[in-house]
Motif scaffolding. Structure first.
Motif, mmCIF file in Angstrom:
data_model
loop_
_atom_site.group_PDB
_atom_site.id
_atom_site.type_symbol
_atom_site.label_atom_id
_atom_site.label_comp_id
_atom_site.label_asym_id
_atom_site.label_seq_id
_atom_site.Cartn_x
_atom_site.Cartn_y
_atom_site.Cartn_z
ATOM 1 N N LYS A 8 31.219 36.974 33.947
ATOM 2 C CA LYS A 8 31.431 36.929 35.392
ATOM 3 C C LYS A 8 32.474 35.870 35.719
ATOM 4 O O LYS A 8 32.521 34.796 35.110
ATOM 5 N N ILE A 9 33.318 36.222 36.694
ATOM 6 C CA ILE A 9 34.445 35.382 37.083
ATOM 7 C C ILE A 9 34.378 35.158 38.592
ATOM 8 O O ILE A 9 34.263 36.122 39.357
ATOM 9 N N PRO A 10 34.443 33.908 39.057
ATOM 10 C CA PRO A 10 34.447 33.665 40.503
ATOM 11 C C PRO A 10 35.582 34.424 41.175
ATOM 12 O O PRO A 10 36.733 34.410 40.711
ATOM 13 N N ALA A 11 35.275 35.107 42.264
ATOM 14 C CA ALA A 11 36.271 35.926 42.950
ATOM 15 C C ALA A 11 35.869 36.119 44.395
ATOM 16 O O ALA A 11 34.695 35.987 44.761
ATOM 17 N N THR A 12 36.845 36.462 45.216
ATOM 18 C CA THR A 12 36.610 36.759 46.629
ATOM 19 C C THR A 12 37.311 38.063 46.966
ATOM 20 O O THR A 12 38.483 38.256 46.626
ATOM 21 N N TYR A 13 36.587 38.969 47.603
ATOM 22 C CA TYR A 13 37.159 40.244 48.034
ATOM 23 C C TYR A 13 37.549 40.085 49.495
ATOM 24 O O TYR A 13 36.705 39.778 50.341
ATOM 25 N N MET A 14 38.840 40.248 49.801
ATOM 26 C CA MET A 14 39.341 39.969 51.142
ATOM 27 C C MET A 14 40.181 41.110 51.679
ATOM 28 O O MET A 14 40.855 41.825 50.930
ATOM 29 N N ARG A 15 40.116 41.236 53.000
ATOM 30 C CA ARG A 15 41.100 42.063 53.703
ATOM 31 C C ARG A 15 42.184 41.142 54.233
ATOM 32 O O ARG A 15 41.906 40.068 54.768
ATOM 33 N N LYS A 20 43.458 45.437 51.146
ATOM 34 C CA LYS A 20 42.327 44.705 50.583
ATOM 35 C C LYS A 20 42.668 44.352 49.138
ATOM 36 O O LYS A 20 43.373 45.096 48.454
ATOM 37 N N GLY A 21 42.122 43.212 48.675
ATOM 38 C CA GLY A 21 42.368 42.831 47.301
ATOM 39 C C GLY A 21 41.343 41.846 46.792
ATOM 40 O O GLY A 21 40.567 41.267 47.563
ATOM 41 N N VAL A 22 41.328 41.667 45.478
ATOM 42 C CA VAL A 22 40.445 40.697 44.835
ATOM 43 C C VAL A 22 41.243 39.424 44.600
ATOM 44 O O VAL A 22 42.287 39.452 43.942
ATOM 45 N N PHE A 23 40.729 38.317 45.142
ATOM 46 C CA PHE A 23 41.411 37.027 45.082
ATOM 47 C C PHE A 23 40.752 36.123 44.038
ATOM 48 O O PHE A 23 39.517 36.030 43.973
ATOM 49 N N PHE A 24 41.580 35.445 43.267
ATOM 50 C CA PHE A 24 41.103 34.506 42.264
ATOM 51 C C PHE A 24 41.818 33.156 42.422
ATOM 52 O O PHE A 24 43.005 33.119 42.773
ATOM 53 N N ARG A 25 41.114 32.084 42.111
ATOM 54 C CA ARG A 25 41.784 30.821 41.851
ATOM 55 C C ARG A 25 42.232 30.857 40.397
ATOM 56 O O ARG A 25 41.475 31.276 39.519
ATOM 57 N N LEU A 26 43.441 30.413 40.131
ATOM 58 C CA LEU A 26 43.956 30.438 38.770
ATOM 59 C C LEU A 26 43.005 29.719 37.819
ATOM 60 O O LEU A 26 42.743 30.177 36.701
ATOM 61 N N GLN A 27 42.463 28.603 38.258
ATOM 62 C CA GLN A 27 41.593 27.785 37.411
ATOM 63 C C GLN A 27 40.298 28.483 37.039
ATOM 64 O O GLN A 27 39.624 28.093 36.079
ATOM 65 N N ASP A 28 39.919 29.535 37.780
ATOM 66 C CA ASP A 28 38.668 30.241 37.516
ATOM 67 C C ASP A 28 38.822 31.394 36.532
ATOM 68 O O ASP A 28 37.824 31.948 36.056
ATOM 69 N N LEU A 29 40.058 31.776 36.234
ATOM 70 C CA LEU A 29 40.273 32.873 35.305
ATOM 71 C C LEU A 29 39.948 32.429 33.877
ATOM 72 O O LEU A 29 40.093 31.249 33.539
ATOM 73 N N PRO A 30 39.515 33.352 33.026
ATOM 74 C CA PRO A 30 39.365 33.013 31.610
ATOM 75 C C PRO A 30 40.670 32.441 31.077
ATOM 76 O O PRO A 30 41.761 32.853 31.509
ATOM 77 N N SER A 67 46.938 50.505 48.948
ATOM 78 C CA SER A 67 46.555 49.415 49.848
ATOM 79 C C SER A 67 45.309 48.675 49.374
ATOM 80 O O SER A 67 45.024 47.570 49.857
ATOM 81 N N THR A 68 44.570 49.278 48.448
ATOM 82 C CA THR A 68 43.292 48.702 48.030
ATOM 83 C C THR A 68 43.207 48.517 46.515
ATOM 84 O O THR A 68 42.127 48.295 45.975
ATOM 85 N N SER A 69 44.342 48.587 45.838
ATOM 86 C CA SER A 69 44.395 48.402 44.386
ATOM 87 C C SER A 69 45.224 47.163 44.090
ATOM 88 O O SER A 69 46.268 47.232 43.442
ATOM 89 N N LYS A 70 44.719 46.016 44.584
ATOM 90 C CA LYS A 70 45.544 44.810 44.609
ATOM 91 C C LYS A 70 44.772 43.585 44.124
ATOM 92 O O LYS A 70 43.561 43.490 44.321
ATOM 93 N N THR A 71 45.517 42.660 43.527
ATOM 94 C CA THR A 71 44.928 41.415 43.051
ATOM 95 C C THR A 71 45.822 40.247 43.441
ATOM 96 O O THR A 71 47.042 40.393 43.561
ATOM 97 N N VAL A 72 45.198 39.090 43.624
ATOM 98 C CA VAL A 72 45.921 37.883 44.033
ATOM 99 C C VAL A 72 45.415 36.699 43.222
ATOM 100 O O VAL A 72 44.205 36.553 43.017
ATOM 101 N N ILE A 73 46.326 35.864 42.760
ATOM 102 C CA ILE A 73 45.992 34.632 42.053
ATOM 103 C C ILE A 73 46.621 33.471 42.823
ATOM 104 O O ILE A 73 47.826 33.474 43.088
ATOM 105 N N VAL A 74 45.792 32.490 43.187
ATOM 106 C CA VAL A 74 46.260 31.354 43.989
ATOM 107 C C VAL A 74 45.939 30.055 43.255
ATOM 108 O O VAL A 74 44.869 29.922 42.639
#
Length: 396
Positions: A8-15, A20-30, A67-74
């Motif tokens: 499991k990886i910390p993530a946030t699903y946002m509009r 819409k996309g799945v948002f991650f903090r870079l530091q939380d990725l494997p 529009s809904t097949s998106k990912t973001v790394i911050v």
């Protein structure tokens, strides 16, 4: 042989805007997915549920549309004058591919709120009440975005009465400034108009020679006139997305435009750039009924625009394409400007399949070349779900 358990990886699903996309903090990725490469791409595809030959993304977080097949790394930014770095990955639905070639303007509206809520912005820069100004480095295209995020009691204000066509419910307004939005694309020579012309004759085998405005602003975009390809500019998704010949035509135009813009070397290389460039068609204002049933009158808009995204007609308008529209509209002589009536302007309201949108741009002619200092538009954003996303441990 035992199968690998899920991780499991910390993530946030946002509009954000109409995406819409799945948002991650870079530091939380494997660890192996914290750097660009095959592991990162494989992880994000598995999160979204791609590649899916059924094109439904049932086994992932994707919604089976561009529009809904998106990912973001911050991540926190080490760049002077910026708070966070923002990287966008457009995940293909039925093929094994993540396109990193462009930004998502809609999800840009969610980056500031996500960064604040995730502790990536210095708390000293977030007022207890008011507006937090988040300085975002868009790492895909090396550009700056300024997000004005409303704050109440020290937290991001998500609810409000700002209405955005293409989004069902109102929310709080997030104003975005895209600074110096002309994209620095390889092969374009750093020019907003990579061919050096505001309008080109684009030869497309099997279709003919089309007038086209090809611009690098917000996202590389090819504009053609609706009537030149047999459309009115009032079309909704079903009129095009259910027509294989129409989809093939648009992709053919897009590929040949990409070659002319210097984005790909050959018409045999379209798979290298599925997210960019965009292809859009414009028309002068006329009455039509939006997908929601809303009546859009000719007098409500300056022009009509329909745009393709990942091979399908977009249900509203991509935020980055809106920047391209606003920029092209501000420059006299482009097809977008002419469809809007010509002349100088610093803002335009256009009709799209879901309704209307206003975008502003400040353009100027310097030593014979056009430049745009910034484009401005308003979006909204909201957290839909937060916690952890799970994927099989051997998926990447």
């Amino acid at each position: 042989m035992a199968n690998a358990p899920q991780i499991k990886i910390p993530a946030t699903y946002m509009r954000g805007g109409t995406s819409k996309g799945v948002f991650f903090r870079l530091q939380d990725l494997p660890e192996r997915a914290r750097v660009p490469g095959a592991a990162r791409d494989a992880l994000l595809m598995r999160v979204i549920g791609s590649p899916d030959p059924y094109a439904k993304q049932i086994d992932g977080m994707g919604g089976a549309t561009s529009s809904t097949s998106k990912t973001v790394i911050v991540s926190k930014s080490e760049r002077t004058g910026h708070d966070v770095d923002y990287l966008f990955g457009q995940v293909a639905i039925d093929t094994a591919f993540v396109d990193w070639s462009g930004n998502c303007g809609n999800l840009s509206a969610a980056v500031g709120p996500f960064a604040i809520a995730s502790g990536l912005v210095d708390p000293a820069r977030v007022p207890r009440d008011g507006v937090a100004v988040v300085r975002i480095w868009q790492a895909n295209i090396n550009k700056t975005i300024i997000a004005h995020v409303p704050i109440t009691n020290g937290e991001v204000q998500e609810t409000g009465d700002f209405e955005l066509d293409g989004v069902t419910f109102p929310a709080a307004e997030v104003q975005l400034e895209f600074l110096d939005p002309a994209a620095e694309e390889e092969g374009s020579g750093g020019s907003m108009f990579p061919t050096g012309r505001l309008v080109d004759d684009l030869e497309v085998p099997g279709i003919g020679t089309l007038k086209a405005t090809m611009i690098n602003a917000g996202i590389p975009t090819i504009f053609v006139n609706a009537d030149a390809i047999g459309y009115m500019g009032t079309e909704l998704q079903d009129a095009i997305n259910g027509d294989p010949r129409a989809l093939a035509m648009f992709e053919t135009i897009r590929i040949h435009g990409a070659v002319r813009m210097g984005l790909i070397k050959s018409v045999d290389d379209p798979a290298l750039r599925q997210h960019t460039p965009k292809i859009a068609f414009v028309a002068k204002p006329q009455d039509y009924t939006a997908s929601s049933g809303k009546q859009v009158k000719a007098g409500d808009v300056d022009l009509l625009v329909r745009a393709m995204s990942m091979g399908k007609l977009h249900h509203a308008m991509m935020g980055t394409a809106a920047v391209a529209i606003g920029t092209a509209a501000a420059i006299p002589g482009t097809l977008v400007n002419l469809a809007a009536g010509g002349g100088e302007r610093n803002a335009v309201r256009f009709g799209h399949p879901s309704g209307t949108l206003r975008v502003g741009a400040e353009a100027r002619l310097v030593d014979g070349d056009w430049s745009v200092t910034k484009a401005i538009m308003s979006r909204s954003a909201r957290v839909l779900m937060e916690g952890w996303v799970r994927v099989p441990g051997d998926a990447f």
